[in-house]
Design a protein around this motif. Structure first.
Motif, PDB file in Angstrom:
ATOM      1  N   HIS A  27       0.813  -1.212   0.000  1.00 37.48           N
ATOM      2  CA  HIS A  27       0.000   0.000   0.000  1.00 37.48           C
ATOM      3  C   HIS A  27       0.852   1.270   0.000  1.00 37.48           C
ATOM      4  O   HIS A  27       0.422   2.306  -0.511  1.00 37.48           O
ATOM      5  N   ARG A  98     -15.343  14.990  -2.288  1.00 34.63           N
ATOM      6  CA  ARG A  98     -15.155  13.580  -1.942  1.00 34.63           C
ATOM      7  C   ARG A  98     -15.892  13.178  -0.672  1.00 34.63           C
ATOM      8  O   ARG A  98     -15.890  11.999  -0.298  1.00 34.63           O
ATOM      9  N   LEU A 118     -17.669  -1.183  -4.316  1.00 35.99           N
ATOM     10  CA  LEU A 118     -16.515  -0.831  -5.129  1.00 35.99           C
ATOM     11  C   LEU A 118     -16.553  -1.529  -6.481  1.00 35.99           C
ATOM     12  O   LEU A 118     -16.148  -0.958  -7.501  1.00 35.99           O
ATOM     13  N   VAL A 123     -13.963   0.574  -9.257  1.00 35.93           N
ATOM     14  CA  VAL A 123     -12.802   1.241  -8.657  1.00 35.93           C
ATOM     15  C   VAL A 123     -11.524   0.498  -9.030  1.00 35.93           C
ATOM     16  O   VAL A 123     -11.488  -0.734  -9.062  1.00 35.93           O
ATOM     17  N   ASP A 124     -10.474   1.240  -9.291  1.00 34.47           N
ATOM     18  CA  ASP A 124      -9.169   0.656  -9.629  1.00 34.47           C
ATOM     19  C   ASP A 124      -8.335   0.519  -8.350  1.00 34.47           C
ATOM     20  O   ASP A 124      -7.763   1.485  -7.859  1.00 34.47           O
ATOM     21  N   TYR A 125      -8.235  -0.699  -7.840  1.00 35.21           N
ATOM     22  CA  TYR A 125      -7.483  -0.948  -6.613  1.00 35.21           C
ATOM     23  C   TYR A 125      -5.988  -0.689  -6.805  1.00 35.21           C
ATOM     24  O   TYR A 125      -5.279  -0.372  -5.857  1.00 35.21           O
ATOM     25  N   ALA A 127      -4.591   1.687  -8.689  1.00 37.01           N
ATOM     26  CA  ALA A 127      -4.275   3.045  -9.148  1.00 37.01           C
ATOM     27  C   ALA A 127      -2.992   3.538  -8.493  1.00 37.01           C
ATOM     28  O   ALA A 127      -2.766   3.351  -7.296  1.00 37.01           O
ATOM     29  N   SER A 130      -2.395   7.076  -4.778  1.00 42.14           N
ATOM     30  CA  SER A 130      -3.189   6.706  -3.608  1.00 42.14           C
ATOM     31  C   SER A 130      -3.926   7.890  -3.012  1.00 42.14           C
ATOM     32  O   SER A 130      -4.955   7.724  -2.355  1.00 42.14           O
ATOM     33  N   GLN A 133      -7.535   8.002  -3.945  1.00 40.48           N
ATOM     34  CA  GLN A 133      -8.380   6.866  -3.605  1.00 40.48           C
ATOM     35  C   GLN A 133      -9.109   7.110  -2.289  1.00 40.48           C
ATOM     36  O   GLN A 133      -8.773   8.000  -1.516  1.00 40.48           O
ATOM     37  N   SER A 134     -10.121   6.289  -2.053  1.00 41.75           N
ATOM     38  CA  SER A 134     -10.918   6.457  -0.842  1.00 41.75           C
ATOM     39  C   SER A 134     -10.141   5.976   0.379  1.00 41.75           C
ATOM     40  O   SER A 134      -9.486   4.928   0.336  1.00 41.75           O
ATOM     41  N   MET A 137     -11.320   2.433   1.172  1.00 40.48           N
ATOM     42  CA  MET A 137     -11.347   1.434   0.116  1.00 40.48           C
ATOM     43  C   MET A 137     -10.832   0.076   0.594  1.00 40.48           C
ATOM     44  O   MET A 137     -11.317  -0.980   0.165  1.00 40.48           O
ATOM     45  N   VAL A 310      -3.690   7.505   3.062  1.00 42.93           N
ATOM     46  CA  VAL A 310      -4.424   8.265   2.043  1.00 42.93           C
ATOM     47  C   VAL A 310      -4.674   9.701   2.494  1.00 42.93           C
ATOM     48  O   VAL A 310      -4.474  10.654   1.732  1.00 42.93           O
TER      49      VAL A 310
END
Length: 694
Positions: A27, A98, A118, A123-125, A127, A130, A133-134, A137, A310
């Motif tokens: 991550h 957001r 998702l 959603v693109d895990y 991506a 970061s 992104q949520s 997520m 994030v």
């Protein structure tokens, strides 16, 4: 989940520590393959199934609902604290655009359907950025685990109820059931893997049930498997070694067949690694106290690390995480996780007052859900008020008229003498529209189902991130020219801009759309788009045979100028061969950064958007050739989208874009006059009038 089995196995907690470390690495810097979560999944199923099968063998068949409340009594309180804390932090540190998305994912995470949410949102895990992104997520895996924790206790309860009267060994019947479940899930995964991208099924529970099932199979087989000490040591090291290698090296696609190797490695670890074996066993490494400590806090660490990552990246407005920052945030995550474990998880897990009965456990579950629901409902009500726009006072003549320009004109502001002063400008007393709270309603659609001449359209339904639809503008054919608006979401966003033309020219118009698809070739699109392209082109040329097809003929690319869509020439030729004229509309810009977030952030709006030269080509020679040799005309509204040398995010008190590449429906409606002029000046109206259906 961190509950310790009756006979505590320190090596499992150490193994969990390796897995959570791999999750942090992936991550933070996309190190290795994303297998840490998969191994967690397997371990949780191993512990759950082993406990339930042992109880069933002893004749202690616990009602499945009691096992449910026992599990979720543990899982929900730390989860709730994480979600609420993240929601508050999102309001403080994320752009207003957001907020609602984080709130929706809060609901989805609390009720354990985040993965399906998702999946639906495509959603693109993986991506790279970061920060965009949520912060919730990562809870897709907790939702998937929660679903399995509902299914497996019910399955084993049914197995126990069936096995005893039939005189069948519970363990053998469980082995058959979970083996079949694993095979069906693995077969389903492989069919999806062969058919398309992992983005189409990454968050789908069915793609990972086999991983849970392998954990259950290991738990069922474990008492029956015996090997020598030396073999156990060798197999243990091999199993852990495979997991470590996959954790450090990117191998294969996930979920996919490549996951079989680390899953089998984890199975070997669970079967053969014991602290009672030789001191040369890997168990002694995994039982190292710091690793066990990290494993004891692994559930809380998984919950908190991603929001911390994030939210920090977003607050600092950076895309990737420097090494020192990643190490620092990982350390902070560990400290927060330890606090969450000590203050929330342990008190609930160890409380004699709570654990004395299933009903009190149910009370903890109910209280967690009730508190979360009340908080989310309250925050949602506040967000809707905060993100809504009251246009009544402005339209009554309150603010915003000092410069002589009416509010909420959108592209029509360019028709005014002083209009250019109202581009990328926030005027005092005027909140831009559409409201942030209403952005989810900004997708355009025509009101009527396709019927009559537009019936029998190719219906592919919803396929992963593709959504097929056919809608017509008017209920009945008025006898005028037939026009098909064809393509993907970039055609969809222009639909409101054609309404004036359709009414004035008496068009019988329909929109055939497939999200993410358009002119497709094997080299430029996935198989779904290729199939839809062929089916829709055949429907147009053989069944409908309209006067004209209107489609987006150029492709905009973030960070580069636009170009003619590959395959556009052959598509127009195919239409012309059937007597159908083609009208190509120029695509709107795609941006590196989200112009809506920029414009709604409260900063300097004038910097939101991009220079025209950065998104639009000065010349498109292929377009000129197509107009010279084919029944084709080019419609270009880019001078309105990018007046002068800048493509703004805000125009005439309206947000132009709802994200980094789609126009708002509200703004698109204000393009009607410009679109009508372009159709006339380009010769598209004359071409359409000449075109006839053979």
């Amino acid at each position: 989940m961190n509950s310790r089995p009756v006979k505590f196995r320190a090596e499992i907690q150490g193994f969990r520590a390796l897995c959570i470390a791999q999750v942090l690495l992936f991550h933070a810097w996309h190190v290795g393959s994303p297998i840490g979560v998969d191994v967690f999944i397997m371990i949780s199923a191993y512990l759950l199934t082993g406990s339930l099968v042992r109880q069933a063998e002893r004749g202690q068949v616990q009602p499945f609902w009691q096992r449910w409340v026992h599990i979720f009594k543990r899982l929900l309180p730390p989860l709730l604290v994480t979600i609420v804390g993240t929601l508050i932090a999102a309001i403080l540190f994320l752009p207003r655009t957001r907020w609602l998305e984080v709130l929706q994912q809060s609901w989805a995470s609390l009720f354990y359907f985040q993965n399906w949410y998702l999946q639906h949102q495509a959603v693109d895990y993986f991506a790279a950025n970061s920060a965009l992104q949520s912060p919730l997520m990562h809870l897709w895996s907790m939702s998937m685990q929660g679903q399995i924790f509902l299914l497996f206790p019910l399955l084993i309860w049914i197995i126990a109820r069936v096995a005893k009267p039939a005189g069948i060994d519970v363990r053998k019947l469980s082995l058959v059931v979970f083996s079949l479940l694993a095979l069906v899930s693995l077969y389903w995964l492989l069919t999806k893997f062969v058919a398309g991208s992992s983005a189409m099924y990454y968050f789908d529970t069915r793609s990972r049930i086999w991983e849970f099932s392998i954990g259950s199979i290991v738990a069922i087989l474990e008492p029956r498997i015996r090997v020598s000490g030396s073999a156990s040591t060798l197999l243990g090291w091999a199993g852990v070694g495979v997991v470590v290698v996959f954790g450090l090296v990117s191998i294969g696609t996930y979920p996919g067949p490549a996951a079989l190797a680390p899953m089998l490695g984890a199975a070997f670890m669970l079967l053969f690694v014991r602290t009672t074996t030789s001191r040369s066993s890997v168990a002694h490494v995994l039982s190292w106290r710091p690793l066990v400590f990290l494993g004891d806090n692994s559930y809380a660490l998984y919950l908190v690390h991603w929001p911390i990552f994030v939210l920090t990246l977003s607050a600092l407005e950076i895309d990737t995480m420097p090494i020192l920052m990643g190490l620092g945030l990982s350390a902070v995550s560990v400290l927060v996780a330890v606090a969450l474990t000590r203050l929330v998880d342990d008190p609930v897990r160890l409380s004699p007052r709570i654990n004395v009965s299933a009903w009190r456990k149910l009370g903890v579950v109910g209280a967690s859900v009730a508190v979360g629901s009340i908080v989310f409902a309250g925050v949602g009500s506040w967000m809707n008020r905060e993100l809504s726009v009251d246009t009544f006072s402005v339209e009554e003549g309150g603010a915003g008229f000092e410069d002589g320009v009416e509010p909420y004109l959108g592209a029509l502001v360019l028709e005014n003498e002083n209009g250019e002063a109202d581009i990328n400008t926030l005027r005092d007393g005027i909140e831009p529209i559409p409201a942030i709270a209403d952005m989810g309603q900004e997708w355009a659609a025509y009101p009527y189902e396709c019927e009559g001449v537009f019936a029998n359209y190719p219906d592919f339904g919803n396929v992963a991130n593709h959504a097929n639809s056919c809608r017509q503008m008017f209920a009945e054919d008025g006898g005028g020219p037939r026009v098909v608006f064809w393509g993907n979401s970039h055609m969809e966003q222009y639909l409101p801009a054609f309404e004036m033309l359709a009414q004035e020219e008496n068009w019988h118009a329909a929109a055939l759309l497939m999200g993410g698809c358009g002119v497709a070739t094997e080299e430029t699109a996935d198989q779904t788009c290729v199939d839809w392209y062929e089916a829709s082109a055949r429907w147009i040329t053989e069944d409908v045979r309209p006067n004209a097809v209107v489609f987006v003929v150029t492709d905009s690319v973030a960070g580069d100028v636009d170009a003619v869509t590959p395959g556009a020439v052959s598509f127009v030729e195919r239409l012309n061969d059937a007597g159908v004229a083609a009208i190509g509309v120029r695509d709107n810009p795609r941006f590196d950064d989200n112009p809506l977030e920029c414009a709604a952030s409260g900063g300097d709006v004038s910097r939101c958007g991009a220079p025209r030269a950065q998104v639009y080509s000065k010349r498109l020679p292929l377009i000129f050739e197509m107009q010279e040799t084919l029944d084709f005309r080019f419609v270009d509204v880019s001078p309105v989208l990018c007046p002068g040398d800048w493509c703004p995010a805000l125009m005439g008190d309206m947000y132009v874009y709802m994200d980094d590449n789609h126009l708002t429906s509200t703004f698109s409606q204000t393009l009607q006059l410009a679109m009508s002029r372009e159709f006339e000046s380009s010769g598209a109206l004359d071409l359409l009038a000449r075109a006839g259906r053979p």
